[in-house]
Scaffold this active site. Structure first.
Site, mmCIF file in Angstrom:
data_model
loop_
_atom_site.group_PDB
_atom_site.id
_atom_site.type_symbol
_atom_site.label_atom_id
_atom_site.label_comp_id
_atom_site.label_asym_id
_atom_site.label_seq_id
_atom_site.Cartn_x
_atom_site.Cartn_y
_atom_site.Cartn_z
ATOM 1 N N LYS A 81 10.961 9.212 -4.437
ATOM 2 C CA LYS A 81 12.181 10.025 -4.550
ATOM 3 C C LYS A 81 13.310 9.402 -3.751
ATOM 4 O O LYS A 81 13.095 8.639 -2.798
ATOM 5 C CB LYS A 81 11.952 11.468 -4.074
ATOM 6 C CG LYS A 81 11.501 11.630 -2.611
ATOM 7 C CD LYS A 81 12.603 11.710 -1.575
ATOM 8 C CE LYS A 81 12.037 11.792 -0.168
ATOM 9 N NZ LYS A 81 12.966 11.458 0.901
ATOM 10 N N VAL A 131 6.035 1.954 2.359
ATOM 11 C CA VAL A 131 5.414 2.857 3.344
ATOM 12 C C VAL A 131 6.407 3.156 4.463
ATOM 13 O O VAL A 131 7.084 2.249 4.962
ATOM 14 C CB VAL A 131 4.121 2.230 3.910
ATOM 15 C CG1 VAL A 131 3.545 3.092 5.030
ATOM 16 C CG2 VAL A 131 3.097 2.048 2.806
ATOM 17 N N GLY A 170 11.133 6.380 3.734
ATOM 18 C CA GLY A 170 12.051 7.465 3.364
ATOM 19 C C GLY A 170 12.063 7.734 1.874
ATOM 20 O O GLY A 170 12.996 8.320 1.335
ATOM 21 N N ALA A 175 9.141 9.084 0.346
ATOM 22 C CA ALA A 175 8.067 10.069 0.132
ATOM 23 C C ALA A 175 6.805 9.466 -0.486
ATOM 24 O O ALA A 175 6.160 10.095 -1.318
ATOM 25 C CB ALA A 175 8.568 11.249 -0.706
ATOM 26 N N GLY A 176 6.451 8.260 -0.048
ATOM 27 C CA GLY A 176 5.255 7.608 -0.593
ATOM 28 C C GLY A 176 3.971 8.346 -0.248
ATOM 29 O O GLY A 176 3.107 8.539 -1.113
ATOM 30 N N GLY A 177 3.827 8.757 0.983
ATOM 31 C CA GLY A 177 2.629 9.507 1.377
ATOM 32 C C GLY A 177 2.560 10.833 0.627
ATOM 33 O O GLY A 177 1.492 11.246 0.160
ATOM 34 N N SER A 178 3.707 11.480 0.483
ATOM 35 C CA SER A 178 3.763 12.749 -0.252
ATOM 36 C C SER A 178 3.349 12.529 -1.699
ATOM 37 O O SER A 178 2.628 13.352 -2.288
ATOM 38 C CB SER A 178 5.185 13.319 -0.221
ATOM 39 O OG SER A 178 5.600 13.525 1.103
ATOM 40 N N ALA A 179 3.796 11.421 -2.284
ATOM 41 C CA ALA A 179 3.423 11.108 -3.668
ATOM 42 C C ALA A 179 1.906 11.006 -3.778
ATOM 43 O O ALA A 179 1.299 11.542 -4.710
ATOM 44 C CB ALA A 179 4.082 9.793 -4.101
ATOM 45 N N ASP A 211 7.823 17.403 1.458
ATOM 46 C CA ASP A 211 8.250 16.656 0.267
ATOM 47 C C ASP A 211 7.197 16.641 -0.841
ATOM 48 O O ASP A 211 7.461 16.147 -1.937
ATOM 49 C CB ASP A 211 8.553 15.191 0.632
ATOM 50 C CG ASP A 211 9.820 15.035 1.460
ATOM 51 O OD1 ASP A 211 10.566 16.023 1.590
ATOM 52 O OD2 ASP A 211 10.064 13.929 1.960
HETATM 53 P P1 ATP Z 1 9.283 10.862 3.701
HETATM 54 O O1 ATP Z 1 10.282 10.187 2.810
HETATM 55 O O2 ATP Z 1 8.509 11.951 3.009
HETATM 56 O O3 ATP Z 1 9.821 11.255 5.028
HETATM 57 P P2 ATP Z 1 8.242 8.249 4.161
HETATM 58 O O4 ATP Z 1 8.349 7.692 2.771
HETATM 59 O O5 ATP Z 1 9.283 7.868 5.146
HETATM 60 O O6 ATP Z 1 8.140 9.809 4.051
HETATM 61 P P3 ATP Z 1 5.441 7.675 4.103
HETATM 62 O O7 ATP Z 1 5.332 6.413 3.317
HETATM 63 O O8 ATP Z 1 5.082 8.933 3.435
HETATM 64 O O9 ATP Z 1 6.883 7.812 4.763
HETATM 65 O O10 ATP Z 1 4.550 7.432 5.402
HETATM 66 C C1 ATP Z 1 4.776 8.040 6.645
HETATM 67 C C2 ATP Z 1 3.504 7.866 7.488
HETATM 68 O O11 ATP Z 1 2.501 8.714 6.909
HETATM 69 C C3 ATP Z 1 2.914 6.471 7.435
HETATM 70 O O12 ATP Z 1 3.384 5.691 8.498
HETATM 71 C C4 ATP Z 1 1.407 6.702 7.528
HETATM 72 O O13 ATP Z 1 0.945 6.609 8.846
HETATM 73 C C5 ATP Z 1 1.204 8.151 7.079
HETATM 74 N N1 ATP Z 1 0.489 8.302 5.781
HETATM 75 C C6 ATP Z 1 -0.438 9.227 5.510
HETATM 76 N N2 ATP Z 1 -0.874 9.132 4.236
HETATM 77 C C7 ATP Z 1 -0.202 8.119 3.678
HETATM 78 C C8 ATP Z 1 -0.239 7.539 2.376
HETATM 79 N N3 ATP Z 1 -1.045 7.969 1.420
HETATM 80 N N4 ATP Z 1 0.619 6.545 2.137
HETATM 81 C C9 ATP Z 1 1.462 6.105 3.104
HETATM 82 N N5 ATP Z 1 1.493 6.589 4.348
HETATM 83 C C10 ATP Z 1 0.668 7.593 4.652
#
Ligand code: ATP
Length: 301
Positions: free
Chosen positions: A11, A97, A100, A102-106, A138
């Site tokens: 996103k 990763v 920002g 939302a990869g973990g949320s995905a 998210d």
């Molecule tokens: P958002 O945009 O929702 O704030 P983000 O995209 O900045 O999130 P993510 O990639 O979701 O960040 O990862 C944040 C942290 O979550 C990572 O540093 C990791 O330690 C943890 N994490 C837990 N599960 C996952 C996953 N499936 N994929 C990536 N990171 C994960």
């Protein structure tokens, strides 16, 4: 059945309005989410016990224990149904990763849908959305996709109409930024400042509904941009490269450090991506469009 694969989009926040810190430490948000065509794939396969593996350029940064949001999703779904979370989850990771986006949320939303299908549970959509909200602010949007306004912590969703295709370039930075740390910096910068109640911009919602790229460019806004830039000043150079190369607007994506560039068409997207890559101000540049569909079970191959 050998496995179920679900594709889930990243996103971008077309608008991220952040309210003052609440007594519980969270912030009220007005969050205009737009799903973009960068995807992770989560495959759920039968197994004894719960295991997680991950492939992709950022795979070494993804935790493979029970803190992985995909594993947590499987556990929460199994607990709801009183069954054991017996599944092997494999994540094919293409979303940056800690970027920002939302990869973990995905992955959480993807695992939820994949396990629901693998285990033949047929969990109602509203219950899946409840579990998503429990997993993180998210996550509900990752399930729904398209475009939506998130209020509360961002997890109360209202779907939004989108009247056209928008073209984006994303500059992926080296290293991540922690979302809680960026909110902490927001609070530090906000000390002594009167923060208004967050509200979605009517002009921005109109731009989305009519598919008007120029109007969307004029309305893009992210209250986490100043704290992200304060923590990572080098992002200003990346933003400038994209704007100089012809982007209509440039902003930090969510909590960063990925930066997002809205461009008028696919051709400009290719040119802006090339300029960003050549500039050396980012690790890589990716082209994508929005809106993109939410978590979707892929046909078995
Ligand atoms: P958002 O945009 O929702 O704030 P983000 O995209 O900045 O999130 P993510 O990639 O979701 O960040 O990862 C944040 C942290 O979550 C990572 O540093 C990791 O330690 C943890 N994490 C837990 N599960 C996952 C996953 N499936 N994929 C990536 N990171 C994960």
């Amino acid at each position: 059945m050998s496995g179920v694969t679900v594709r889930v989009p990243a996103k971008v926040n077309a608008q991220l309005a952040v309210g003052a810190a609440r007594p519980d430490g969270f912030h009220d948000l007005a969050n205009v989410f737009l799903a973009v065509s960068l995807y992770d794939e989560v495959t759920a396969a039968p197994a004894d016990g719960l295991t997680v593996t991950c492939e992709g350029p950022d795979a070494d940064k993804v935790p493979l224990d029970r803190t992985n949001l995909a594993a947590r999703a499987a556990e929460l779904l199994a607990a709801r149904h009183g069954i054991a979370p017996d599944v092997h989850l494999h994540i094919k990771k293409d979303i940056p990763v800690a970027g920002g986006m939302a990869g973990g949320s995905a992955d959480g939303a993807g695992a939820l849908l994949a396990c629901d299908a693998l285990w033949g549970l047929g969990t109602p959509r509203d219950v899946l959305l409840e579990i998503c909200a429990e997993l993180g602010s998210d996550v509900p949007f990752s399930l729904v996709g398209g475009a939506a306004l998130g209020t509360g912590r961002g997890e109360k969703l209202t779907e939004l109409p989108v009247g056209g295709t928008f073209h984006w370039v994303f500059a992926v930075a080296d290293g991540g930024l922690s979302t809680p740390v960026v909110f902490g910096e927001f609070d530090r910068l906000a000390e002594g400042v009167d923060i208004p109640e967050p509200a979605a911009s009517p002009a921005l919602l109109e731009a989305l509904a009519t598919g008007d790229t120029a109007a969307l460019a004029a309305g893009l806004a992210n209250d986490l941009q100043a704290p992200a830039l304060s923590l990572r000043p080098s992002l200003a150079a990346t933003l400038a490269v994209g704007t100089d190369a012809g982007a209509l607007a440039a902003l930090v994506s969510g909590s960063g450090p990925t930066t997002a560039f809205l461009v008028k068409d696919a051709e400009t997207a290719t040119a802006v991506a090339a300029a960003l890559t050549a500039s050396g101000t980012c690790r890589t540049a990716r082209v994508a469009t929005s809106p993109a569909a939410g978590a979707t079970v892929l046909p078995a191959v």
